[in-house]
Design a protein around this motif. Sequence first.
Motif, PDB file in Angstrom:
ATOM      1  N   LYS A 148      -5.188   3.133  -8.542  1.00 23.10           N
ATOM      2  CA  LYS A 148      -4.589   2.616  -7.316  1.00 23.10           C
ATOM      3  C   LYS A 148      -5.457   1.865  -6.595  1.00 23.10           C
ATOM      4  CE  LYS A 148      -1.670   6.830  -6.613  1.00 23.10           C
ATOM      5  NZ  LYS A 148      -0.930   7.959  -5.806  1.00 23.10           N
ATOM      6  N   LEU A 208      -4.971  -2.173  -5.159  1.00 26.15           N
ATOM      7  CA  LEU A 208      -5.074  -2.453  -3.722  1.00 26.15           C
ATOM      8  C   LEU A 208      -6.285  -3.466  -3.672  1.00 26.15           C
ATOM      9  CD1 LEU A 208      -4.620   1.264  -2.273  1.00 26.15           C
ATOM     10  CD2 LEU A 208      -3.160  -0.736  -1.945  1.00 26.15           C
ATOM     11  N   ARG A 251       0.770  -1.347  -0.048  1.00 26.44           N
ATOM     12  CA  ARG A 251       0.055  -0.034  -0.040  1.00 26.44           C
ATOM     13  C   ARG A 251       0.901   1.269  -0.029  1.00 26.44           C
ATOM     14  NH1 ARG A 251      -5.186   1.470   1.310  1.00 26.44           N
ATOM     15  NH2 ARG A 251      -5.515   3.665   2.014  1.00 26.44           N
TER      16      ARG A 251
END
Length: 206
Positions: free
Chosen positions: A174, A178, A161
């Motif tokens: 992003k 994740l 992360r």
Amino acid sequence: MSALPFMVNVEKMSIVVVGGGSVALKRTKALVLAGGFVHVIAPTILPEFFLLKCKGLISVEKRAVGFNECFTSELVFLCSNNKALHDQIYKQKAPRQHVYLSNKAQKGDFYVPAKIEKGLLTVSVSTAGASPSYTKRLKNQIDEMLPEYAAEELIFLQQARRRILHIPVNKLKKLALLKELASPTILQKENRQEWFEKRCEELERE
């Protein structure tokens, strides 16, 4: 009592524990483990408290607490066997002070749930004081259900992360990566780290 569960950082908080028996010791050890420095007050104190004192983890005041006392600490844990004393100190607590009552936890400002920890993972279980035995049994059942590699997987996810958030790309991309990383399919890959490095390189080229 309706309660909102949340995590508290006690490292910089002033904490008083009233009582020197097994309940007070249990709460004191938990606070110390969480990084708190505790001041313990009681006329009779178990030897384990002095071991913690010798390590510089707590301070100890060996005396009885009076009914007219009002503490100035942010947190007060009332863990003696004197219920009347607990009631009186709670009534005259300082403004913005939070008090725990060991004899009737749900009547205080907060109560401490049972806790399961596996590295970065924390799971809390509470029955609001209805049945400590039931809480303990439920805690053990949940513990057995948790993934075997949860601690190791969370370390990987935490590090991943941090890297992803520093990649200069669209926020949605992003978040998508994740979410993909947290799936069992990716976490259980043998070449997980290699796969992740490749995905980061692809993002950085976009």
